[in-house]
Design an enzyme around this catalytic site. Sequence first.
Site, PDB file in Angstrom:
ATOM      1  CG  PHE A  26      -0.306  80.971   2.079  1.00  0.00           C
ATOM      2  CD1 PHE A  26       0.305  79.730   2.182  1.00  0.00           C
ATOM      3  CD2 PHE A  26      -0.170  81.864   3.131  1.00  0.00           C
ATOM      4  CE1 PHE A  26       1.031  79.385   3.314  1.00  0.00           C
ATOM      5  CE2 PHE A  26       0.545  81.545   4.271  1.00  0.00           C
ATOM      6  CZ  PHE A  26       1.150  80.288   4.356  1.00  0.00           C
ATOM      7  CB  SER A  74      -2.840  85.121  -3.803  1.00  0.00           C
ATOM      8  OG  SER A  74      -1.886  85.539  -2.859  1.00  0.00           O
ATOM      9  CG  HIS A 123      -4.541  89.816  -2.144  1.00  0.00           C
ATOM     10  ND1 HIS A 123      -3.511  89.823  -3.065  1.00  0.00           N
ATOM     11  CD2 HIS A 123      -4.627  88.529  -1.697  1.00  0.00           C
ATOM     12  CE1 HIS A 123      -2.992  88.610  -3.162  1.00  0.00           C
ATOM     13  NE2 HIS A 123      -3.650  87.809  -2.348  1.00  0.00           N
ATOM     14  CG  ASP A 141      -2.638  93.056  -3.329  1.00  0.00           C
ATOM     15  OD1 ASP A 141      -2.681  92.752  -2.117  1.00  0.00           O
ATOM     16  OD2 ASP A 141      -2.559  92.204  -4.230  1.00  0.00           O
TER      17      ASP A 141
END
Length: 252
Positions: free
Chosen positions: A25, A93, A222, A194
Amino acid sequence: MPLMPGAEPFHHEAGQVGVLLCHGFTGTPQSLRPWAEHLAASGLTVSLPRLPGHGTTWQEMNRTRWEDWYSEVEKAFADLQGRCADVFVAGLSLGGCLALRLAEVHGDAVRGVVVVNPSIALDVPLLRLAPVLKWVLRSVPGVANDVKKPGATELAYTRTPVRAAATLPRLWSLVQADLGKVTQPLLIFHSTDDHVVKPTSVAILRERIPDATIEELSDSYHVATLDNDADRIFAGSLEFIRTHASVPLQRD
């Protein structure tokens, strides 16, 4: 709409084993490009599309929804199906969430799934307010570039488009509701530190899909595909694909 330099999609034609990589994203294919190139060099046919609204401006992304992003990976998956005997899906993700959704929808047509720090849960309090906030705020500070490795940079938006983000809870809800349909081999890479996605998502996957293999990453944040543990992800995913493919890779 002009693309950010480096945000271009990637495609490599090789053998009968294909892999679809899905970026995250507000990110771009750049975050997965080294992974894609590693798999391509190992004899896989690789597709790494650019999700609609990504790699241009966050204002354009605000005109897109999760259905648009999923539709793009559906098209890429169908293309690989027409070219390859086996198709694996993978993602980082939100891309991991999209990969899991493909596995839920397509069943045995997906040979296996690899996810890196997947996001499948509403674990950010601000997002609970997004359906209201979208009417008064166009964007909030971004979540990009959570990378531990010095000098490594993720190409992504510095702002998070609120209208686009407000569509995420519906996707997460659908994916969680159908996790029982994920019967394919599943490999999860999880960064223990993360700053973007909380441990909730991996905890849900661990509980709902107990046969999943989970590899902990202790030296990455992350965006682990650009971080210190990237080589572990590349090698581990390649071995996973080699193990579960029904046909041999084109070359080593």
